[in-house]
Motif scaffolding. Structure first.
Motif, PDB file in Angstrom:
ATOM      1  N   GLY A   1       0.866  -1.179   0.000  1.00  0.00           N
ATOM      2  CA  GLY A   1       0.000   0.000   0.000  1.00  0.00           C
ATOM      3  C   GLY A   1       0.896   1.220   0.000  1.00  0.00           C
ATOM      4  N   ARG A   2       0.325   2.373  -0.285  1.00  0.00           N
ATOM      5  CA  ARG A   2       1.139   3.588  -0.343  1.00  0.00           C
ATOM      6  C   ARG A   2       1.688   3.967   1.027  1.00  0.00           C
ATOM      7  N   ILE A   3       2.882   4.527   1.024  1.00  0.00           N
ATOM      8  CA  ILE A   3       3.466   5.072   2.253  1.00  0.00           C
ATOM      9  C   ILE A   3       2.738   6.377   2.563  1.00  0.00           C
ATOM     10  N   THR A   4       2.257   6.508   3.789  1.00  0.00           N
ATOM     11  CA  THR A   4       1.454   7.686   4.148  1.00  0.00           C
ATOM     12  C   THR A   4       2.234   8.695   4.977  1.00  0.00           C
ATOM     13  N   SER A   5       3.380   8.260   5.527  1.00  0.00           N
ATOM     14  CA  SER A   5       4.150   9.165   6.383  1.00  0.00           C
ATOM     15  C   SER A   5       5.534   8.583   6.602  1.00  0.00           C
ATOM     16  N   MET A   6       6.522   9.463   6.781  1.00  0.00           N
ATOM     17  CA  MET A   6       7.848   8.993   7.194  1.00  0.00           C
ATOM     18  C   MET A   6       8.543  10.091   7.986  1.00  0.00           C
ATOM     19  N   ASP A   7       9.477   9.663   8.832  1.00  0.00           N
ATOM     20  CA  ASP A   7      10.158  10.626   9.689  1.00  0.00           C
ATOM     21  C   ASP A   7      11.567  10.128   9.984  1.00  0.00           C
ATOM     22  N   PHE A   8      12.519  11.047  10.005  1.00  0.00           N
ATOM     23  CA  PHE A   8      13.891  10.722  10.396  1.00  0.00           C
ATOM     24  C   PHE A   8      14.088  11.072  11.855  1.00  0.00           C
ATOM     25  N   HIS A   9      14.806  10.217  12.565  1.00  0.00           N
ATOM     26  CA  HIS A   9      15.200  10.568  13.928  1.00  0.00           C
ATOM     27  C   HIS A   9      16.376  11.537  13.835  1.00  0.00           C
ATOM     28  N   LYS A  10      16.346  12.600  14.643  1.00  0.00           N
ATOM     29  CA  LYS A  10      17.339  13.662  14.482  1.00  0.00           C
ATOM     30  C   LYS A  10      18.766  13.228  14.857  1.00  0.00           C
ATOM     31  N   ALA A  11      18.877  12.314  15.820  1.00  0.00           N
ATOM     32  CA  ALA A  11      20.206  12.033  16.370  1.00  0.00           C
ATOM     33  C   ALA A  11      20.762  10.656  16.000  1.00  0.00           C
ATOM     34  N   THR A  12      19.979   9.848  15.298  1.00  0.00           N
ATOM     35  CA  THR A  12      20.475   8.511  14.904  1.00  0.00           C
ATOM     36  C   THR A  12      20.272   8.367  13.401  1.00  0.00           C
ATOM     37  N   SER A  13      20.592   7.199  12.871  1.00  0.00           N
ATOM     38  CA  SER A  13      20.378   7.018  11.431  1.00  0.00           C
ATOM     39  C   SER A  13      19.070   6.255  11.177  1.00  0.00           C
ATOM     40  N   TYR A  14      18.098   6.448  12.061  1.00  0.00           N
ATOM     41  CA  TYR A  14      16.833   5.725  11.918  1.00  0.00           C
ATOM     42  C   TYR A  14      15.802   6.521  11.108  1.00  0.00           C
ATOM     43  N   LEU A  15      15.011   5.758  10.367  1.00  0.00           N
ATOM     44  CA  LEU A  15      13.881   6.297   9.601  1.00  0.00           C
ATOM     45  C   LEU A  15      12.685   5.426   9.932  1.00  0.00           C
ATOM     46  N   VAL A  16      11.526   6.044  10.137  1.00  0.00           N
ATOM     47  CA  VAL A  16      10.309   5.269  10.363  1.00  0.00           C
ATOM     48  C   VAL A  16       9.317   5.601   9.257  1.00  0.00           C
ATOM     49  N   THR A  17       8.571   4.598   8.789  1.00  0.00           N
ATOM     50  CA  THR A  17       7.540   4.839   7.776  1.00  0.00           C
ATOM     51  C   THR A  17       6.215   4.263   8.263  1.00  0.00           C
ATOM     52  N   ALA A  18       5.131   4.864   7.783  1.00  0.00           N
ATOM     53  CA  ALA A  18       3.783   4.320   7.995  1.00  0.00           C
ATOM     54  C   ALA A  18       3.191   4.099   6.616  1.00  0.00           C
ATOM     55  N   SER A  19       2.395   3.063   6.493  1.00  0.00           N
ATOM     56  CA  SER A  19       1.882   2.736   5.162  1.00  0.00           C
ATOM     57  C   SER A  19       0.428   2.302   5.225  1.00  0.00           C
ATOM     58  N   ALA A  20      -0.264   2.447   4.086  1.00  0.00           N
ATOM     59  CA  ALA A  20      -1.663   2.035   3.978  1.00  0.00           C
ATOM     60  C   ALA A  20      -1.819   0.524   4.136  1.00  0.00           C
ATOM     61  N   ASP A  21      -0.718  -0.237   4.094  1.00  0.00           N
ATOM     62  CA  ASP A  21      -0.823  -1.674   4.374  1.00  0.00           C
ATOM     63  C   ASP A  21      -0.826  -1.948   5.885  1.00  0.00           C
ATOM     64  N   GLU A  22      -1.016  -0.868   6.674  1.00  0.00           N
ATOM     65  CA  GLU A  22      -1.171  -0.921   8.132  1.00  0.00           C
ATOM     66  C   GLU A  22       0.110  -1.315   8.857  1.00  0.00           C
ATOM     67  N   SER A  23       1.258  -1.044   8.197  1.00  0.00           N
ATOM     68  CA  SER A  23       2.533  -1.372   8.839  1.00  0.00           C
ATOM     69  C   SER A  23       3.281  -0.113   9.248  1.00  0.00           C
ATOM     70  N   ILE A  24       4.047  -0.246  10.337  1.00  0.00           N
ATOM     71  CA  ILE A  24       5.022   0.760  10.756  1.00  0.00           C
ATOM     72  C   ILE A  24       6.378   0.078  10.627  1.00  0.00           C
ATOM     73  N   ARG A  25       7.301   0.693   9.879  1.00  0.00           N
ATOM     74  CA  ARG A  25       8.598   0.043   9.651  1.00  0.00           C
ATOM     75  C   ARG A  25       9.738   0.953  10.100  1.00  0.00           C
ATOM     76  N   LEU A  26      10.708   0.331  10.737  1.00  0.00           N
ATOM     77  CA  LEU A  26      11.878   1.050  11.236  1.00  0.00           C
ATOM     78  C   LEU A  26      13.085   0.652  10.388  1.00  0.00           C
ATOM     79  N   TYR A  27      13.789   1.653   9.845  1.00  0.00           N
ATOM     80  CA  TYR A  27      14.966   1.404   9.010  1.00  0.00           C
ATOM     81  C   TYR A  27      16.200   2.017   9.636  1.00  0.00           C
ATOM     82  N   ASP A  28      17.324   1.349   9.412  1.00  0.00           N
ATOM     83  CA  ASP A  28      18.627   1.936   9.689  1.00  0.00           C
ATOM     84  C   ASP A  28      19.164   2.385   8.326  1.00  0.00           C
ATOM     85  N   ILE A  29      19.191   3.706   8.082  1.00  0.00           N
ATOM     86  CA  ILE A  29      19.544   4.162   6.725  1.00  0.00           C
ATOM     87  C   ILE A  29      21.032   4.035   6.447  1.00  0.00           C
ATOM     88  N   GLN A  30      21.827   4.055   7.511  1.00  0.00           N
ATOM     89  CA  GLN A  30      23.269   3.925   7.300  1.00  0.00           C
ATOM     90  C   GLN A  30      23.610   2.570   6.671  1.00  0.00           C
TER      91      GLN A  30
END
Length: 331
Positions: A35-64
């Motif tokens: 499903g489409r990604i509806t929101s994403m946010d970067f953590h200011k002090a780490t290399s983490y990214l979080v996404t929310a999606s219409a498939d009802e998932s919240i996903r945590l990424y390490d972008i580094q």
């Protein structure tokens, strides 16, 4: 490991220029969304990214390391907007199920709800966390903006608006702004109940406010609207510095734009799915066309030469260093 170090330092010190921006392309994409990604946010002090999606998932990424660390499903409530708290594995998110408009404080470590924030009666369309205190502000289609403390379930303040609100704190957390109806109202976060200390106009554009953001140095702000306008204002004086235009977006989509970390460039989605880039000083720099028909979400990674776009997939954009020579040569 040591051999890789100098290259990394070099990349960090590489300055963002028109040429570097033009060279950017998708270096990696995660295509496993349903499903489409509806929101994403970067953590200011780490290399983490979080996404929310219409498939009802919240996903945590390490972008580094370009890894998806965790996927949490929110089947019961759905998920629409998501923001990191100061803690890199704790997020606040809004629901998308149409029957419970509470915001939730969720620990991604153990998938536990730490708190529910009840108060809105319609979909939350804007969410901004204070960078230095445990406060946040949410704007809803119920025509209210609520102020919250992360430690309390009940809101600390309510402001009524006439229309869909876009809300944002500045990077110091001293000021927050609310946009609707062609105006941006500026509030002192410590005494918001006194009403706005200033009101800025974006001219004749009365179309629905979509997103509102401050540059990281606090000097500029941007407002996108449903009609496909990206307005740039001086956040101290309120004068409108420029307006960029893209294709308008439908009422269920959101036109998102993002400042580069140095505040010198603006990236934006468009109603035709493209990504646009402008230099604040000189105007348009680049456009990347897409087969997508809805505006991608777009966020610049803090302190990094990378941005991400979210559509039905998550894409990481980085400079293509092999292209840079040709740009420099073509001056």
């Amino acid at each position: 490991m040591h051999g890789a170090q100098p290259e990394k330092e070099e990349r960090v010190s590489m300055e963002l220029t028109d040429e570097v921006l033009k060279s950017m392309e998708v270096g990696m994409a995660f295509r496993d969304y349903n499903g489409r990604i509806t929101s994403m946010d970067f953590h200011k002090a780490t290399s983490y990214l979080v996404t929310a999606s219409a498939d009802e998932s919240i996903r945590l990424y390490d972008i580094q390391n370009a890894l998806c660390l965790k996927t949490i499903n929110s089947k019961k409530y759905g998920v629409d907007l998501v923001c990191f708290t100061s803690h890199p594995t704790t997020v606040i998110y809004s629901s998308k199920n149409g029957w419970d408009e509470s915001l939730r404080l969720l620990s991604l470590n153990d998938n536990k709800y730490l708190r529910y924030f009840k108060g809105h009666h319609d979909r939350v369309v804007s969410l901004s966390l204070c960078p230095c205190k445990e406060s946040f502000v949410s704007g809803s289609l119920d025509r209210t903006v609520l102020l919250w403390d992360q430690r309390a379930e009940k809101s600390q303040g309510l402001l009524r608006v006439q229309g869909r609100p876009a809300v944002s704190y500045d990077d110091q957390g001293m000021v927050f702004a609310i946009a609707f109806g062609g105006l941006i109202r500026m509030f002192d976060a410590r005494k918001f109940e006194k009403g706005p200390f200033d009101t800025y106009s974006v001219g004749a554009d009365k179309s629905e406010a979509n997103v509102l953001k401050f540059s990281s140095d606090g000097r500029l702000m941007l407002l996108t609207t449903m009609d496909g306008h990206i307005h740039i204002l001086d956040s101290f004086r309120g004068n409108l510095l420029s307006t960029y235009n893209v294709k308008s977006v439908s009422s269920h989509a959101t036109l998102e734009a993002s400042f580069s970390p140095d505040g010198m460039y603006i990236l934006s989605g468009s109603g035709d799915g493209s990504v646009y880039a402008w230099s604040v000083r000189s105007g348009k720099v680049a456009c990347w066309a897409s087969t997508d028909v809805e505006p991608p979400l777009i966020k610049w990674a803090p302190g990094s030469l990378m941005f991400t776009t979210g559509s039905s997939e998550l894409s990481f954009w980085v400079p293509d260093l092999s292209k840079l020579g040709s740009f420099v040569g073509s001056k």
